[in-house]
Design a protein around this motif. Sequence first.
Motif, mmCIF file in Angstrom:
data_model
loop_
_atom_site.group_PDB
_atom_site.id
_atom_site.type_symbol
_atom_site.label_atom_id
_atom_site.label_comp_id
_atom_site.label_asym_id
_atom_site.label_seq_id
_atom_site.Cartn_x
_atom_site.Cartn_y
_atom_site.Cartn_z
ATOM 1 N N ALA A 102 0.671 -1.132 0.003
ATOM 2 C CA ALA A 102 -0.201 -0.122 0.060
ATOM 3 C C ALA A 102 0.788 1.377 0.011
ATOM 4 C CB ALA A 102 -0.906 0.084 1.346
ATOM 5 N N ASP A 103 1.985 1.246 0.757
ATOM 6 C CA ASP A 103 2.983 2.407 0.762
ATOM 7 C C ASP A 103 3.376 2.629 -0.424
ATOM 8 O OD1 ASP A 103 2.340 2.723 3.392
ATOM 9 O OD2 ASP A 103 4.094 1.690 4.321
ATOM 10 N N ARG A 104 3.803 1.407 -1.361
ATOM 11 C CA ARG A 104 4.510 1.562 -2.482
ATOM 12 C C ARG A 104 3.525 2.109 -3.641
ATOM 13 N NH1 ARG A 104 7.782 -3.754 -3.110
ATOM 14 N NH2 ARG A 104 8.491 -2.902 -5.283
ATOM 15 N N PHE A 105 2.306 1.839 -3.434
ATOM 16 C CA PHE A 105 1.080 2.333 -4.300
ATOM 17 C C PHE A 105 1.106 3.657 -4.263
ATOM 18 C CE2 PHE A 105 -0.644 -1.868 -5.450
ATOM 19 C CZ PHE A 105 -1.329 -1.819 -6.619
ATOM 20 N N ARG A 106 1.005 4.136 -2.860
ATOM 21 C CA ARG A 106 1.153 5.692 -2.612
ATOM 22 C C ARG A 106 2.173 6.357 -3.495
ATOM 23 N NH1 ARG A 106 -1.369 4.149 2.111
ATOM 24 N NH2 ARG A 106 0.815 3.898 3.308
ATOM 25 N N LEU A 107 3.509 5.821 -3.342
ATOM 26 C CA LEU A 107 4.637 6.233 -4.231
ATOM 27 C C LEU A 107 4.344 6.410 -5.533
ATOM 28 C CD1 LEU A 107 7.397 4.814 -2.282
ATOM 29 C CD2 LEU A 107 7.022 7.022 -2.164
ATOM 30 N N LEU A 108 3.511 5.540 -6.233
ATOM 31 C CA LEU A 108 3.145 5.603 -7.377
ATOM 32 C C LEU A 108 1.993 6.580 -7.690
ATOM 33 C CD1 LEU A 108 3.295 2.027 -8.683
ATOM 34 C CD2 LEU A 108 4.708 3.948 -9.118
ATOM 35 N N GLY A 109 1.498 7.313 -6.644
ATOM 36 C CA GLY A 109 0.256 8.020 -6.767
ATOM 37 C C GLY A 109 -0.923 7.472 -7.169
ATOM 38 N N LYS A 110 -1.182 6.143 -6.644
ATOM 39 C CA LYS A 110 -2.222 5.207 -6.719
ATOM 40 C C LYS A 110 -2.804 4.795 -5.470
ATOM 41 C CE LYS A 110 -1.324 2.977 -11.289
ATOM 42 N NZ LYS A 110 -1.497 1.789 -12.118
ATOM 43 N N GLN A 111 -3.996 4.296 -5.441
ATOM 44 C CA GLN A 111 -4.611 3.794 -4.201
ATOM 45 C C GLN A 111 -4.836 2.500 -4.280
ATOM 46 O OE1 GLN A 111 -8.220 5.625 -3.083
ATOM 47 N NE2 GLN A 111 -8.588 4.267 -1.125
ATOM 48 N N MET A 112 -4.181 1.613 -3.542
ATOM 49 C CA MET A 112 -4.459 -0.003 -3.595
ATOM 50 C C MET A 112 -5.749 -0.302 -3.759
ATOM 51 S SD MET A 112 -2.127 -2.947 -2.106
ATOM 52 C CE MET A 112 -2.997 -3.090 -0.505
ATOM 53 N N PRO A 113 -6.404 -1.213 -4.831
ATOM 54 C CA PRO A 113 -7.865 -1.556 -4.506
ATOM 55 C C PRO A 113 -7.715 -2.663 -3.729
ATOM 56 C CG PRO A 113 -6.836 -2.550 -6.592
ATOM 57 C CD PRO A 113 -5.879 -1.311 -5.910
ATOM 58 N N LYS A 114 -9.128 -3.080 -2.876
ATOM 59 C CA LYS A 114 -9.011 -3.892 -2.067
ATOM 60 C C LYS A 114 -9.015 -5.451 -2.575
ATOM 61 C CE LYS A 114 -11.929 -1.315 1.129
ATOM 62 N NZ LYS A 114 -13.348 -1.221 1.833
ATOM 63 N N GLN A 115 -9.429 -5.564 -3.808
ATOM 64 C CA GLN A 115 -9.660 -6.806 -4.472
ATOM 65 C C GLN A 115 -9.280 -6.381 -6.136
ATOM 66 O OE1 GLN A 115 -13.251 -8.989 -3.874
ATOM 67 N NE2 GLN A 115 -14.520 -7.573 -5.196
ATOM 68 N N VAL A 116 -8.702 -7.651 -6.656
ATOM 69 C CA VAL A 116 -8.276 -7.603 -8.020
ATOM 70 C C VAL A 116 -8.663 -8.622 -8.835
ATOM 71 C CG1 VAL A 116 -6.470 -5.910 -7.834
ATOM 72 C CG2 VAL A 116 -5.956 -8.363 -7.495
ATOM 73 N N ILE A 117 -8.823 -8.708 -10.113
ATOM 74 C CA ILE A 117 -9.083 -9.759 -11.030
ATOM 75 C C ILE A 117 -7.596 -9.798 -11.767
ATOM 76 C CG2 ILE A 117 -9.956 -10.390 -13.406
ATOM 77 C CD1 ILE A 117 -11.971 -10.480 -11.036
ATOM 78 N N VAL A 118 -7.319 -11.091 -11.756
ATOM 79 C CA VAL A 118 -5.908 -11.318 -12.634
ATOM 80 C C VAL A 118 -5.961 -11.907 -13.937
ATOM 81 C CG1 VAL A 118 -3.699 -12.631 -12.201
ATOM 82 C CG2 VAL A 118 -4.894 -12.063 -10.371
ATOM 83 N N ALA A 119 -5.393 -11.087 -14.928
ATOM 84 C CA ALA A 119 -5.243 -11.978 -16.376
ATOM 85 C C ALA A 119 -3.923 -11.971 -16.831
ATOM 86 C CB ALA A 119 -6.004 -10.763 -17.239
ATOM 87 N N VAL A 120 -3.601 -13.168 -17.141
ATOM 88 C CA VAL A 120 -2.508 -13.516 -17.704
ATOM 89 C C VAL A 120 -2.563 -13.841 -19.138
ATOM 90 C CG1 VAL A 120 -0.685 -15.563 -17.517
ATOM 91 C CG2 VAL A 120 -1.802 -14.647 -15.598
ATOM 92 N N CYS A 121 -1.609 -12.953 -19.791
ATOM 93 C CA CYS A 121 -1.406 -12.948 -21.235
ATOM 94 C C CYS A 121 -0.300 -13.673 -21.532
ATOM 95 C CB CYS A 121 -1.276 -11.389 -21.902
ATOM 96 S SG CYS A 121 -2.492 -10.362 -21.301
#
Length: 605
Positions: free
Chosen positions: A388-407
């Motif tokens: 979460a701290d590293r997300f903030r360094l990118l100027g983003k907010q870490m979402p609570k959940q995600v979908i994973v897509a492998v290409c």
Amino acid sequence: MEELLRLLAEDAPGSELARAAGSNQAARDLALRIRAGMDASKKRETELSALVDVARELASARDPGSVLDTIVHRARTLIGTDVAYLTLYDAARGDTFMRATDGSVSAAFQQLRLPLGAGLGGLVAETHKPYWTADYPADHRFKHISTIDNAVGEEGLVAICGTPLIVDGAFVGVLFASNRTRRPFSREEVSLLGSLAALAAVTIVQVRGAAETAAALEQLSAAHAGAEHAAAAHDRFAEIVLSGGDVDAIAAALAELLDVWVILVDATGNELVRAGGVNPQAGQGGKPSSGPPGRLVPWAASPASGRLTRVADCWVVAATAKGERLGALVIGGVDELSGADQRIVERAAVVTALVLLFRRQAAEQSQRAQADILADALSGTTDPRALADRFRLLGKQMPKQVIVAVCRGDHTGVLARLSAPLEDRLALVGPYAGDLVLLIADSDPVRVAGELREVARRTGVTIAVTGPATWGSEVIAVYREAARLVATMLRLGRTRQAATRDDLGLAGLVGATETDVAAHVSHVLGAVIQYDEQRGTDLIGTLRAYFAAGQSPTRAAEALHVHPNTVQQRLDRITVLLGEGWLEPERTLNVQVALQLQATLPDSS
């Protein structure tokens, strides 16, 4: 044992833990190891928090001098040394020179220059690798020369640690932390100094870039100080750049100032931006123009020097930065441009090139940072709170959940094909284990797979979509399921597709870590079940009878006590609901499995 646990919970010192353990050596050792792990975790959390504060402080700095002073002061504080200092690389002289110090008292040391390869700092500058020593004067790994040793001796330095400042492969300088007494540096301290150096290097380059932009705008103002419209151009471009405006705003301002149309093309001639009220297909007064937009404009005819050139009915000027042609501005809708107006266009090209360069560097830096966070998240090497701290360094907010897509496949064109809504929901993206992995802030894998199907078809990649998952062990498990699923898709020949596990039917169920039976049944038979519920029919029962009769409509009709034509009409309706091809072997198997699973559900009749 309960006393030991209580003391651990109360953060008691090691001496109290040892006393409570008494003669139980195993319990004492275990308690001390747990305590050591807790201390290490707290220390790492403190360091990460400090790095976030440093990043915030550096991001707000605009003066190069204050940036460097902040860097060395923070390095000295975080590492806990007597002195910290920073040298910058001088490409013209091929050495580094002392630029900022904190805690230094020696004038000779503060004016020191370090040739490449000489001393510890010169070796760091030459190899671009960190070096450290607990006793520099006695360490013969380094090339000792009198000028450096005398200055180090006058400052009284003994222990020295240096790490390189590198951005996009370019060497910027060296950051040092030093002590006046013998002291070993731990690998954790070297890593912490390296993290600070990475932040510092990016900030230095950005501040330099801002200074170059300001200098370019200052040149623009000085060159046209006598012209009212040139002053307006200066103010407009300065306002755009300083407010964070992009190239479309620069093109729009240029079109308005000179009453022309403007097209910005990239390095390959593809149109990026169009501005101005005049149709680029028409010349002055609406007459046909030989300068149409996009690739057809011979923009490459403009000199790389950035001078404006007349090409047919257009004016073309290259947008060049660091000797690289990043694109070109194409100007039209006017017969002639005055000398002052030509200089405005050329300066607009300079500002455009700088903005394009900064945008590319920022994108590349963000992609690398995202790839690092992604790798840590999928390998489980970082705690979600640190993520979460590293997300903030990118100027983003870490979402609570995600979908994973492998290409899987040649995924070089995937990101360029993403739709705007999907791109806006991207939490993280980057290469991992040879694939391109997307973590998307969403809770519906079916919707995400639908959005990615055209991407898969256009780029030729195969995409497996799983989730949703929360951070930590759950997202790791869902990623591994997606990796297995994409391998299954390739074995089944389901290439150039985007699919969820339910799309693969039985093959998808076999590889799943856990299965939502009701969701799978709904995915396969939902249209038929809904039709029955809305109209009071029993197409599901017809399907069961049809398969029980060996897919014979006649025998199914006998079992159902209806005419064979009635069974055929019902099968035709099922074809409309499930789509053509549901009677093909693979689809038929999936439908039969779904019928069997549907019978196990509590509310099935």
